[in-house]
Design a protein around this motif. Structure first.
Motif, short mmCIF file in Angstrom:
data_model
loop_
_atom_site.label_atom_id
_atom_site.label_comp_id
_atom_site.label_asym_id
_atom_site.label_seq_id
_atom_site.Cartn_x
_atom_site.Cartn_y
_atom_site.Cartn_z
N GLN A 204 1.19 -0.59 0.27
CA GLN A 204 -0.37 -0.45 -0.16
C GLN A 204 0.74 0.98 -0.02
OE1 GLN A 204 -3.56 -0.48 -0.04
NE2 GLN A 204 -3.79 1.43 -0.86
N GLN A 206 0.76 4.38 -0.24
CA GLN A 206 0.01 5.99 1.27
C GLN A 206 0.82 4.90 2.53
OE1 GLN A 206 -1.85 4.02 -1.18
NE2 GLN A 206 -3.56 5.29 -1.82
N LEU A 207 0.95 3.55 3.00
CA LEU A 207 1.27 3.29 4.21
C LEU A 207 3.09 2.86 4.26
CD1 LEU A 207 -1.99 1.39 5.44
CD2 LEU A 207 -1.16 3.47 5.51
N ARG A 209 4.03 0.32 3.51
CA ARG A 209 4.02 -1.16 3.89
C ARG A 209 3.22 -1.76 2.88
NH1 ARG A 209 3.87 0.24 9.54
NH2 ARG A 209 4.60 2.32 8.66
#
Lengths: 258, 382
Positions: A204, A206-207, A209
């Motif tokens: 992901q 945006q995360l 990770r």
């Protein structure tokens, strides 16, 4: 060696399974109807300082004298104990005929009447349209798991649908989600559209990770919904996952897809 | 994980809470200091509202309710802008949707030259309450150009349109503008599903507000309004360009989500004799285009949130918008402008926030996609 002795491994699994069920029930708390603890087999207390071993029927058990908790049995001892347990089981079920997998593959033994458990006379209609009745439910390999009747799949479906429906309710409810600004999941995801659970796990971006579906559920609850994140074992999280996955029935699993 | 990864919006709420806390029980001198510091912080970050919190005053100009028709004899081309589907809650409950519609008002006020009018595309309120509708009216009153109002189902089903009509007048009307005949419809009437179920007005509203519950009826223009439409058009020559505004799409896209008008075929039949017909609709919260016979359809963007494309029924000519980034509350949302050209056809600009704007030329739909095809999105929906 008698054919039924081939089932000895099942006996030990009973004790291990019981321990696992207890473990799983620890993480299963909350107000939901779906927070019931897993069923467990009750193993009797040892009376003579040994270890009690139980068969997977959850009933037949015996104490291995001289064996300390945590101590492993020798191979000979294992064979002796499981033989004794199976003998005890058969003594109490003289009408049951076990058929081993080996015998079953021969073709001749597949029509053992004891394994063909279909609808009772007069109840043939209960399976409903589409159910193929006793023939389809017939045991293939002599395993205890196959001993179910035509009604059972209906019960399983009802139970599963109820679990999914619980998720459906939460998905559509600001209150059950703990939202604070009037936003619920369905406002952006009607019928869980665009949740694409089949693409997880994936990186992901945006995360920064790798995320699971539940990470994204939590992210949405915390950010757009403005609620508090859920524990992975929270009944609400489990129900939400069930609902979202159920909406994508038939979609090909495609983990990592962007 | 969550503590280290916050959306722009979560940061906004934290900033806001901090400022409001500081503002409580402070004297005038301290207040000015805090307000000044907030403005300073905003300027230092190089941010414009509404990316972060600051004290905003909204002017209270009157909304133009009865378009006088001045300039109606002018020449095309002319432009008009739209803002749609703001879904406002009370401002004390939800700041997110307030900031979005304020952002759209800022966008439209920044247009130079100003559009001839601004169409508000419906669903001003989320649950149709007087407070929500009045808040929307107050925000839209800051628009410099005249505002034409259209009603959506979220505005209607609490009191069946009482408050909305008190504020904005009758939802069905028409006017002539620079040689174009403009019609605004109430396309979200529904057959009574609530009486038999003994629903309260709030339950009725909540049911209609949900897209995927399957309990409510389908949208319709209805016999009475279709008669009005025939009557209205009886005086209009078939060579006059027609521009229709409806909240729901006036065609059948996806029934389960009410991306649908039940009597769309009948309405299309009424519009069929005209050479040039453009229908602009809200409700679907996505870039959406369709061509049926002589009619070009354009779906408007929402300011509040984007909707995924439906699993079936998507018109083949639709240029999809990129998959929205859930981590950016403005992505997939926006506003837009239309140009009514000299030839009576309409070009469209989708002003997608945080993305490049997308222009759809009228020729793209009219030619059934043979000319003027815009580029496809990089990330289509799943």
């Amino acid at each position: 060696m008698k054919p039924e002795r081939k089932l000895i491994a099942v006996a030990l699994l009973g004790a291990i399974g019981g321990a696992m069920a207890v473990y799983l029930s620890l993480g299963n708390h909350g107000a939901s109807a779906f927070a019931q603890p897993m069923p467990t087999h009750q193993v009797p207390q040892a009376k003579e300082g040994g270890v009690v071993v139980q068969l997977c029927d959850g009933v037949t058990s015996m104490e291995v004298k001289g064996l300390k908790p945590g101590q492993a049995m020798s191979h000979e001892q294992v064979l002796a104990v499981t033989s004794e347990l199976m003998d005890e089981w058969q003594r109490r079920h003289p009408d049951k005929h076990w058929v081993t997998a080996q015998a079953d593959t021969g073709g001749a033994a597949t029509s053992s009447p004891a394994q063909t458990i279909g609808a009772a006379p007069g109840n043939e209609g209960m399976a409903g349209p589409g159910a193929s009745g006793a023939a389809a439910l017939k045991s293939q390999q002599g395993d205890t798991y196959a001993s179910f009747g035509a009604r059972d799949p209906l019960i399983w479906k009802a139970q599963t649908d109820a679990f999914v429906d619980e998720g459906n309710k939460i998905f559509h409810s600001v209150k059950l989600l703990g939202g604070t600004i009037g936003v619920s999941c369905d406002m952006c995801h009607p019928n869980a559209a665009n949740t694409h659970p089949e693409t997880y796990p994936k990186y992901q971006v945006q995360l920064q990770r790798v995320a699971l579906l539940r990470d994204m559920i939590d992210w949405c609850i915390e950010n757009p919904v403005k609620g508090k994140t859920l524990d992975p074992n929270d009944p609400k999280m489990r129900a939400l996952e069930a609902y979202i996955l159920a909406q994508r029935k038939g979609a090909a699993l495609d983990y990592g897809k962007h | 994980m969550a503590a280290r990864h916050k959306s722009i919006e979560t940061k906004f709420y934290e900033d806001r809470e901090r400022v409001l806390k500081a503002l409580r029980n402070c004297d005038r001198r301290t207040f000015l200091k805090i307000a000044g510091a907030t403005m300073g912080a905003v300027a230092a970050k190089g941010l414009m509202p509404p990316h972060t919190f600051q004290l905003v005053t909204i002017a209270n100009a009157a909304v133009d309710k009865d378009f006088s028709g001045q300039g109606a004899q002018g020449d095309r081309p002319f432009t008009f802008a739209y803002i749609s589907d703001a879904h406002l809650y009370d401002r004390t409950l939800n700041q997110r949707f307030v900031r979005s519609i304020v952002k759209a008002v800022d966008d439209v006020n920044a247009l130079d030259p100003q559009p001839d009018f601004v169409l508000y595309g419906g669903d001003l309120a989320q649950l149709g309450t007087a407070t929500q509708l009045e808040l929307g009216r107050q925000i839209l009153s800051a628009l410099k150009a005249p505002v034409k109002m259209m009603v959506g189902e979220h505005d209607w089903f609490l009191d069946l349109g009482d408050k909305w009509q008190e504020l904005f007048g009758h939802p069905t009307y028409s006017f002539n503008w620079k040689g174009v005949h403009v019609i605004v419809l109430q396309s979200v009437y529904e057959k009574d599903f609530w009486t038999a179920r003994r629903m309260t007005p709030e339950e009725r509203m909540q049911t209609v507000a949900g897209l995927d519950n399957g309990v409510q009826s389908r949208f319709e223009v209805g016999d009475q309004q279709r008669d009005w439409l025939k009557q209205d058009l009886s005086k209009v020559p078939t060579t006059t360009p027609i521009l229709v505004f409806s909240h729901s799409p006036l065609y059948k896209y996806y029934r389960n989500w009410n991306f649908w008008t039940d009597d769309a075929d009948e309405v299309q039949a009424i519009l069929k004799p005209y050479d040039k017909v453009t229908v602009v609709h809200g409700h679907t919260h996505q870039m959406l285009q369709n061509q049926i016979g002589n009619i070009s359809f354009y779906g408007m963007l929402s300011t509040a949130w984007p909707w995924p494309y439906a699993p079936e029924g998507l018109p083949p000519l639709t240029i999809q918008m990129n998959r929205a980034d859930p981590f950016d509350q403005f992505d997939g949302c926006g506003d837009g402008q239309f140009t009514a050209r000299a030839d009576g056809l309409v070009d469209t600009v989708y002003n997608l926030w945080d993305r490049n704007p997308v222009t759809i030329k009228a020729g793209y739909l009219v030619s059934q996609g043979k000319t003027d095809r815009p580029p496809a999105p990089q990330f289509a929906s799943y």
